[in-house]
Scaffold this active site. Structure first.
Site, PDB file in Angstrom:
ATOM      1  N   CYS A  51      -9.310   4.496  -3.065  1.00  0.00           N
ATOM      2  CA  CYS A  51      -8.050   4.610  -2.642  1.00  0.00           C
ATOM      3  C   CYS A  51      -8.073   5.159  -1.555  1.00  0.00           C
ATOM      4  O   CYS A  51      -8.839   6.183  -1.285  1.00  0.00           O
ATOM      5  CB  CYS A  51      -7.457   5.711  -3.711  1.00  0.00           C
ATOM      6  SG  CYS A  51      -5.808   6.324  -3.312  1.00  0.00           S
ATOM      7  N   CYS A 170      -4.728   0.286   2.641  1.00  0.00           N
ATOM      8  CA  CYS A 170      -5.045   0.565   1.090  1.00  0.00           C
ATOM      9  C   CYS A 170      -5.974  -0.349   0.513  1.00  0.00           C
ATOM     10  O   CYS A 170      -6.192  -1.754   1.039  1.00  0.00           O
ATOM     11  CB  CYS A 170      -3.687   0.025   0.589  1.00  0.00           C
ATOM     12  SG  CYS A 170      -3.583  -0.023  -1.345  1.00  0.00           S
TER      13      CYS A 170
END
Length: 242
Positions: A51, A170
């Protein structure tokens, strides 16, 4: 990946914690244990996360290993920026441009690059049809979302023709990297290119120099299931976080 990748879940670590950059004492201890396990038990060459918000824990991880730590693809920012003149720009695609903003000072501190500099264009993907699944922890329909991501990139390039490269922040965005490369003709960097760069610094170059000093990869990835290598208590904490 063209090399072994080893995984270790952090019991109790949630997306919300990553987003806020805040760990409880117990989760912090679990995070440190995971870093040390990857380093000492598995002998990895570099440590990353799944993440982009784990950039908040970049410094914490570095305190417990001497291996390269790349908790976010944004660690590539200095190299990408240095490859172009100050009048040439870089687009940074993120899952949500609003939630990335609080990390600006952290990014500057950890990467030595100010994301608020006018040459960096933060492009949020939160309004792309189908990509909202990321925000709720759902599975993204990549074929459905791809046209929207490409259209978003083309629109950004039309507004800012001085953009010379795209960086995907991301970890849900690498599946669109090839489509972006094909559609824009620009280099696209992401979490995978980030890992590849550090691994390339560790492996034998078969074209010249000494040979036979390093055992090659057999091409077989170690099987992994979420929660593997954890005891029953840790697995329960993992399930609670999920």
């Amino acid at each position: 990946f063209g090399y072994d990748v080893f995984y270790r879940a952090v019991p109790g670590l949630s997306f919300g914690m990553c987003q806020r950059g805040e760990l409880t004492d117990k989760v912090k201890a679990e995070f440190i244990e995971a870093v040390q396990w990857l380093d000492k038990e598995k002998g990895v060459s570099a440590i990353t996360g799944d993440c982009g918000f784990m950039m908040w824990f970049q410094d914490l991880a570095r305190q417990h290993t001497k291996k390269p730590v790349l908790m976010s693809s944004l660690v590539q920012m200095p190299s990408i920026a240095a490859a172009y003149s100050k009048t040439e720009d870089i687009a940074i695609f993120t899952a949500n441009s609003v939630t990335l903003t609080p990390m600006n000072s952290l990014i500057e501190e950890q990467c030595g690059v100010n994301p608020e500099d006018t040459r960096f264009h933060i492009v949020g993907c939160q309004d792309v049809d189908g990509f909202e699944a990321v925000a709720v922890g759902g599975k993204v329909d990549v074929p459905k979302v791809t046209p929207g991501i490409v259209a978003l990139a083309k629109a950004e390039l039309a507004k800012n023709p001085s953009i010379r490269a795209i960086l995907l922040e991301c970890t849900e965005l690498p599946p669109y990297a090839d489509a972006l490369r094909a559609a824009t003709g620009l280099p696209v960097f992401d979490a995978i290119t980030c890992c590849n760069m550090f691994i390339e610094g560790m492996v034998d170059n078969p074209r010249f120099g000494i040979n036979d000093w390093q055992e090659g990869w057999d091409g077989v990835q170690e099987k992994y299931e979420l929660g593997q290598n954890l005891d029953a208590e840790d697995k329960k904490a993992l399930e609670s976080a999920v």
